[in-house]
Structures are given as structure tokens and as C-alpha cells.
Design an enzyme around this catalytic site. Sequence first.
Site, short mmCIF file in Angstrom:
data_model
loop_
_atom_site.label_atom_id
_atom_site.label_comp_id
_atom_site.label_asym_id
_atom_site.label_seq_id
_atom_site.Cartn_x
_atom_site.Cartn_y
_atom_site.Cartn_z
N ASP A 98 0.79 -1.23 0.00
CA ASP A 98 0.00 0.00 0.00
C ASP A 98 0.82 1.28 0.00
O ASP A 98 0.40 2.31 0.52
CB ASP A 98 -0.90 0.00 1.24
CG ASP A 98 -0.11 -0.29 2.51
OD1 ASP A 98 1.12 -0.05 2.51
OD2 ASP A 98 -0.71 -0.76 3.48
N GLU A 120 0.01 -9.14 -0.86
CA GLU A 120 -0.55 -8.59 0.38
C GLU A 120 -1.82 -7.79 0.07
O GLU A 120 -2.05 -6.69 0.56
CB GLU A 120 0.46 -7.73 1.17
CG GLU A 120 0.12 -7.65 2.65
CD GLU A 120 1.03 -6.72 3.45
OE1 GLU A 120 0.99 -5.50 3.25
OE2 GLU A 120 1.80 -7.23 4.29
N GLU A 134 -2.21 5.10 3.09
CA GLU A 134 -2.08 3.71 2.62
C GLU A 134 -3.42 3.02 2.35
O GLU A 134 -3.54 2.23 1.42
CB GLU A 134 -1.28 2.89 3.63
CG GLU A 134 0.20 3.24 3.69
CD GLU A 134 0.53 4.39 4.62
OE1 GLU A 134 -0.41 5.05 5.13
OE2 GLU A 134 1.72 4.66 4.84
N HIS A 215 6.52 5.42 13.02
CA HIS A 215 6.81 6.15 11.79
C HIS A 215 5.57 6.63 11.05
O HIS A 215 5.66 7.46 10.16
CB HIS A 215 7.65 5.29 10.83
CG HIS A 215 6.87 4.20 10.15
ND1 HIS A 215 6.35 4.33 8.89
CD2 HIS A 215 6.50 2.97 10.57
CE1 HIS A 215 5.72 3.22 8.56
NE2 HIS A 215 5.80 2.38 9.56
N ARG A 217 2.47 8.31 9.33
CA ARG A 217 2.17 9.73 9.13
C ARG A 217 1.10 10.22 10.08
O ARG A 217 1.15 11.33 10.58
CB ARG A 217 1.69 9.98 7.69
CG ARG A 217 2.83 10.18 6.75
CD ARG A 217 2.38 10.80 5.44
NE ARG A 217 3.49 10.73 4.52
CZ ARG A 217 3.80 9.65 3.82
NH1 ARG A 217 3.05 8.57 3.91
NH2 ARG A 217 4.84 9.63 3.03
N HIS A 247 13.23 5.75 12.75
CA HIS A 247 12.97 5.97 11.33
C HIS A 247 13.65 7.28 10.96
O HIS A 247 13.55 8.26 11.70
CB HIS A 247 11.46 6.06 11.10
CG HIS A 247 11.04 5.89 9.68
ND1 HIS A 247 11.12 6.90 8.77
CD2 HIS A 247 10.57 4.82 9.02
CE1 HIS A 247 10.70 6.46 7.59
NE2 HIS A 247 10.36 5.20 7.72
#
Length: 379
Positions: A98, A120, A134, A215, A217, A247
Site C-alpha cells: 500500500d 498482500e 495507505e 513512523h 504519518r 525511522h
Amino acid sequence: MHRPRLLVVFGTRPEAIKMAPVVAALRDRPQIATRVLATGQHPMLLKQALDAFGIVPDAQIAPSRAAGSLDAALAHLLVAIGGAMERERPQRVVVHGDTLTTLAATLSAHLRGIPVAHVEAGLRSGDLSAPWPEEGSRRVAGVLADLHLAPTAAAVAALRAENVPAGAIHLTGNTVADALCAIRTRIAAEPALTAGVEPVLARFAGKRIVTVTVHRRENHGAPLERIAEALARLAMREDIGIVVPLHPNPAVAGPLSARLGGGDRVALLPALDYPAFVRLMAASALILTDSGGVQEEAPALGVPVLVLRDVTERREGVVAGGVRVIGTQTAHIVAAAGALLDDPAQHAAMAVARDCYGDGHAARRIADILLAVMTGNMG
Ligand code: UDP
């Protein structure tokens, strides 16, 4: 005789880790010419992940110079991946998960009439804002792909609920189990592979390790500040050592370093290579994370996970009892982690190794399906 050409496209660390076993299995099938296109979405993390599996991409896209904006990054990827497709002329494209790379490669292939296989496939949180962006990207891939390689029965059901034809969906298991298995075998044969994490494990010898990764967003900004505050409070306990492989995104590293840097019970580290990170996970009493991949790996290792998000698309680990979704409120994180660390029965109930995401043979199944589709032995 011309072999059918397959182009595998990915650009981030989790994609590289989960697609490495698929690339290896495809390369064991010489009837197909498999080429790997790596985008520069996370160049440093990508290289670190590929090196762990000895994979060298056949083609690479330079990272975008337009930092910051998602639409500029997507536009760059779309045009660059399109150019690579013109050169490679694949009969089929394979994407994973994604990411922006997934979205761009799916669109580029679609605009050229090239069929797309989605590995996936079928993960859904049901919420377009979490994980963002995503959830939207994987839904687009779900609409445009003609072959859906689903990791779990729940993912198959989600695709069927969106009217994806049953014949286009294959239940394969998640390749994360294959990757984890391959790396653990390599570590057993070559313990020096985990050298990157041994100093911090020695520093916290005799303490219980709490590993933290963040990490996403949607956690940037205020949620990250709350998480950092929770870690600072947890670090007042003498019995734990908190290890945070950072990250490299400055939106993540900055606030965590500002609140936690310099504390003697917290180790802020640069991102670890995959063998070192697997060793760290396996040595942990508890993992706090917002990562998708870590939510899948830790149950296989029998390490309890508290998910620093409000929703997860990976319900299997929750249902099996190894994972709890606790959100990002400081008090809640401190209470949930403290309860697990203080209550051996609660900890033992979660710390059971479970193969809820796959049996370690997903990559072989995926390669067999792609071989059959590309050599005309399947629909
Ligand atoms: N990982 C790693 N080194 C680290 C942190 C994570 O190799 O320092 C691995 C981890 O084992 C998992 C993947 O990176 O396989 C997860 O990546 P990330 O959390 O960036 O992405 P997500 O899975 O949330 O998409």
C-alpha cells in the site's frame, strides 16, 4: 524462445523485506524472466533491507528532489516508473501492499494495459484516514489489479466483499513469515549478522528490553509527542531498557530525540538492518509500535505487541491474543505497558509464538501462481 517478462516494483523497507522471498522464489523459476525495479522512496532503508537478502535491483529510480509533498512524490514515481515500464516492456507487473510506489506502479501499468498482480492484497482498516494514505492506495490497487494474492482469510473476505471475483483471489499467507524464517536461519548460521544491535543488548543486560518503533504519518505531530512523553515516564522504571531504532524521517526522529535523548534507560539508535532488528525483537519483553510489519513479525516470535494506533488492519494478531491496539494517549500507553510488565500471567498469555500470518511458504505459492498465469496454465 522468449520468456514472459515480469516486473516486480517496490521502494520501501517493508516492501523489500516482504518481497525478497518472492523475488528469490521467482528467480528459481527460469521459465519467467523476473526483473526488479526499485524506486527511491526510502533509498537508505531499502538498500539496508535488500542487502540482508542479497538482492540487487535490475533497475533503479532516483529519489525525487521535491521533498515534502505527497503529490509531487507520486507524480515523480508515476512518470519514472512509466519510463521504466517502456524500457522493460513487462507482460505483467507485481506490486506489494500500500505504498506510494504501489499506487504509482499500479497506475502506470494500468495506463499501459499491463496486468497487475497485488501481493498482500485485501488488507483493510475500513478507515481512509488510518493508515493514511495507505488505505486509499491499497483500495486503488484492489480495483486495478487482476490477480490478488491475499495473506489471510480475512483479506480474502475483504476482497470478496468488494466484489473482486473469487477466481482472481488466491490465499497465499503473508510473505513476512518467509522473510522472518529466512533471516532467522541466516542468523543461526552466522551470528555476526546481528552485530549492529549487540552493544545495546549488552548495555541493558539484566533488564527487560522494551522495543519501540514509530513512523506512521497519522502519528506525526501531537500523537508522537504523547508517545514520547509515555516513553519518558516508562523510562523511570529501573527494570527496563527502552530501545528505539529511529525511522530517519525528521518528523519522527526530531521529537523523540528532543524528549528522550540523553536518558540512561533509553537508547535511540539509527534504523537497524533486518537481522539486527529481528534479534532485537526476539530479545524483547515487549514491543510498542505503529508498524504494520512488526505487528506481524512479533507474534511469530512470541513477543507481546502494543499497537500505537487507534485501528489496525491486522486483526489476526489481536484475535489470536498476541497484540493489543492501545492508541496514542500517554496515560493509556503507560498503564498498558506497565500492566504487562508487572503482571507475569498477563504477559505469559500474550507471549505465545503464533503463526497467524503465514506458514513460511507464501513466496513459493505466489511464484507458482505467477508462473501458471504467465505461461498460460491458469486463467
Ligand atoms: N525493521 C528493520 N529495522 C528497523 C525497524 C524495522 O528492519 O530498525 C523492519 C521490521 O522488522 C519490519 C519492517 O522493517 O519488517 C517494518 O517497516 P516499517 O515499520 O517502516 O513499515 P510498515 O511495516 O509499517 O509498513
